[in-house]
Design a protein around this motif. Structure first.
Motif, PDB file in Angstrom:
ATOM      1  N   PHE A  45       0.873  -1.310  -0.093  1.00  0.00           N
ATOM      2  CA  PHE A  45       0.033   0.067  -0.038  1.00  0.00           C
ATOM      3  C   PHE A  45       0.602   1.353   0.067  1.00  0.00           C
ATOM      4  N   SER A  46       1.800   1.110   0.833  1.00  0.00           N
ATOM      5  CA  SER A  46       2.967   2.264   0.713  1.00  0.00           C
ATOM      6  C   SER A  46       3.347   2.538  -0.508  1.00  0.00           C
ATOM      7  N   LEU A  47       3.950   1.563  -1.337  1.00  0.00           N
ATOM      8  CA  LEU A  47       4.332   1.825  -2.640  1.00  0.00           C
ATOM      9  C   LEU A  47       3.480   1.986  -3.572  1.00  0.00           C
ATOM     10  N   GLY A  48       2.205   1.745  -3.546  1.00  0.00           N
ATOM     11  CA  GLY A  48       1.025   2.172  -4.370  1.00  0.00           C
ATOM     12  C   GLY A  48       0.880   3.378  -4.185  1.00  0.00           C
ATOM     13  N   GLY A  49       0.522   3.977  -3.009  1.00  0.00           N
ATOM     14  CA  GLY A  49       0.059   5.265  -2.597  1.00  0.00           C
ATOM     15  C   GLY A  49       1.254   6.071  -2.977  1.00  0.00           C
ATOM     16  N   SER A  50       2.443   5.854  -2.811  1.00  0.00           N
ATOM     17  CA  SER A  50       3.603   6.674  -3.073  1.00  0.00           C
ATOM     18  C   SER A  50       3.839   6.954  -4.571  1.00  0.00           C
ATOM     19  N   PHE A  51       3.389   5.856  -5.532  1.00  0.00           N
ATOM     20  CA  PHE A  51       3.533   6.061  -6.811  1.00  0.00           C
ATOM     21  C   PHE A  51       2.452   6.799  -7.319  1.00  0.00           C
ATOM     22  N   CYS A  52       1.250   6.657  -6.908  1.00  0.00           N
ATOM     23  CA  CYS A  52       0.243   7.415  -7.292  1.00  0.00           C
ATOM     24  C   CYS A  52       0.283   9.006  -6.740  1.00  0.00           C
ATOM     25  N   LEU A  53       0.850   9.186  -5.811  1.00  0.00           N
ATOM     26  CA  LEU A  53       0.988  10.652  -5.307  1.00  0.00           C
ATOM     27  C   LEU A  53       2.315  11.282  -5.896  1.00  0.00           C
ATOM     28  N   LEU A  54       3.295  10.347  -6.309  1.00  0.00           N
ATOM     29  CA  LEU A  54       4.403  10.732  -7.257  1.00  0.00           C
ATOM     30  C   LEU A  54       4.022  11.266  -8.508  1.00  0.00           C
ATOM     31  N   THR A  55       3.066  10.509  -9.232  1.00  0.00           N
ATOM     32  CA  THR A  55       2.449  10.856 -10.404  1.00  0.00           C
ATOM     33  C   THR A  55       1.763  12.267 -10.290  1.00  0.00           C
ATOM     34  N   TYR A  56       0.952  12.457  -9.251  1.00  0.00           N
ATOM     35  CA  TYR A  56       0.208  13.608  -9.145  1.00  0.00           C
ATOM     36  C   TYR A  56       1.098  14.818  -8.871  1.00  0.00           C
ATOM     37  N   ALA A  57       1.982  14.638  -7.920  1.00  0.00           N
ATOM     38  CA  ALA A  57       3.070  15.721  -7.940  1.00  0.00           C
ATOM     39  C   ALA A  57       3.658  16.148  -8.930  1.00  0.00           C
ATOM     40  N   ILE A  66       7.490  15.626  -5.146  1.00  0.00           N
ATOM     41  CA  ILE A  66       8.165  14.865  -6.261  1.00  0.00           C
ATOM     42  C   ILE A  66       9.461  14.163  -5.379  1.00  0.00           C
ATOM     43  N   VAL A  67      10.129  15.015  -4.366  1.00  0.00           N
ATOM     44  CA  VAL A  67      11.432  14.583  -3.968  1.00  0.00           C
ATOM     45  C   VAL A  67      10.976  13.700  -2.719  1.00  0.00           C
ATOM     46  N   GLY A  68       9.912  14.197  -1.956  1.00  0.00           N
ATOM     47  CA  GLY A  68       9.410  13.557  -0.742  1.00  0.00           C
ATOM     48  C   GLY A  68       8.840  12.035  -1.332  1.00  0.00           C
ATOM     49  N   GLN A  69       8.106  11.966  -2.317  1.00  0.00           N
ATOM     50  CA  GLN A  69       7.527  10.675  -2.482  1.00  0.00           C
ATOM     51  C   GLN A  69       8.633   9.836  -3.433  1.00  0.00           C
ATOM     52  N   SER A  70       9.625  10.451  -4.040  1.00  0.00           N
ATOM     53  CA  SER A  70      10.497   9.703  -4.788  1.00  0.00           C
ATOM     54  C   SER A  70      11.513   8.881  -3.595  1.00  0.00           C
ATOM     55  N   THR A  71      11.768   9.530  -2.576  1.00  0.00           N
ATOM     56  CA  THR A  71      12.467   8.951  -1.413  1.00  0.00           C
ATOM     57  C   THR A  71      11.571   7.801  -0.879  1.00  0.00           C
ATOM     58  N   GLY A  72      10.637   8.234  -0.569  1.00  0.00           N
ATOM     59  CA  GLY A  72       9.695   7.263   0.114  1.00  0.00           C
ATOM     60  C   GLY A  72       9.668   5.742  -0.738  1.00  0.00           C
ATOM     61  N   SER A  73       9.394   6.088  -2.052  1.00  0.00           N
ATOM     62  CA  SER A  73       9.146   4.969  -3.036  1.00  0.00           C
ATOM     63  C   SER A  73      10.472   4.002  -2.970  1.00  0.00           C
ATOM     64  N   ILE A  74      11.622   4.628  -2.564  1.00  0.00           N
ATOM     65  CA  ILE A  74      13.039   3.783  -2.595  1.00  0.00           C
ATOM     66  C   ILE A  74      12.884   3.070  -1.308  1.00  0.00           C
ATOM     67  N   ILE A  75      12.597   3.674  -0.128  1.00  0.00           N
ATOM     68  CA  ILE A  75      12.481   2.798   1.066  1.00  0.00           C
ATOM     69  C   ILE A  75      11.521   1.754   0.999  1.00  0.00           C
ATOM     70  N   TYR A  76      10.214   1.945   0.531  1.00  0.00           N
ATOM     71  CA  TYR A  76       9.248   0.888   0.362  1.00  0.00           C
ATOM     72  C   TYR A  76       9.679  -0.153  -0.323  1.00  0.00           C
ATOM     73  N   LEU A  77      10.386   0.067  -1.799  1.00  0.00           N
ATOM     74  CA  LEU A  77      10.904  -1.073  -2.586  1.00  0.00           C
ATOM     75  C   LEU A  77      12.049  -1.712  -1.713  1.00  0.00           C
ATOM     76  N   ARG A  78      13.078  -1.318  -1.022  1.00  0.00           N
ATOM     77  CA  ARG A  78      13.941  -1.760  -0.373  1.00  0.00           C
ATOM     78  C   ARG A  78      13.502  -2.719   0.836  1.00  0.00           C
ATOM     79  N   ASN A  79      12.337  -2.328   1.309  1.00  0.00           N
ATOM     80  CA  ASN A  79      11.624  -3.300   2.438  1.00  0.00           C
ATOM     81  C   ASN A  79      11.135  -4.460   1.972  1.00  0.00           C
ATOM     82  N   LEU A  80      10.254  -4.381   0.672  1.00  0.00           N
ATOM     83  CA  LEU A  80       9.820  -5.373   0.065  1.00  0.00           C
ATOM     84  C   LEU A  80      10.869  -6.525  -0.559  1.00  0.00           C
ATOM     85  N   TYR A  81      12.147  -5.814  -0.935  1.00  0.00           N
ATOM     86  CA  TYR A  81      13.254  -6.647  -1.312  1.00  0.00           C
ATOM     87  C   TYR A  81      13.616  -7.331  -0.296  1.00  0.00           C
TER      88      TYR A  81
END
Length: 95
Positions: A45-57, A66-81
């Motif tokens: 949900f974090s990754l999906g929300g971040s992607f949608c909000l990054l698109t919106y931004a 844009i910067v805030g959502q980009s860095t969050g996405s990296i963290i969410y992807l890393r945790n899923l990894y």
């Protein structure tokens, strides 16, 4: 309201809804287990929300957002990894 504005608002509200759902899922999970645990769904949900909000931004051309959502996405992807790597490790240990 133009079609483009409706699409942008839909993307933005979808992202906000996904961020709400991650906290809702985590709360239900913690209540069920009677301890604070972060389920895998939280990160999706974090990754999906971040992607949608990054698109919106990006559509709104908001550099701070844009910067805030980009860095969050990296963290969410890393945790899923890490989660998937751990599951894979357990799978091989059981063979």
């Amino acid at each position: 309201m133009s079609k483009a504005e409706v699409i942008m608002l839909t993307i933005g509200f979808t992202g906000q809804f996904m961020f709400f759902m991650r906290f809702f899922v985590q709360w239900l999970y913690a209540e069920k287990h009677r301890k604070s645990i972060i389920p895998v769904a939280f990160w999706y949900f974090s990754l999906g929300g971040s992607f949608c909000l990054l698109t919106y931004a990006i559509l709104r051309k908001d550099i701070v957002f844009i910067v805030g959502q980009s860095t969050g996405s990296i963290i969410y992807l890393r945790n899923l990894y890490f989660i998937h790597k751990e599951k894979e490790k357990k799978l091989y240990e059981n063979d």
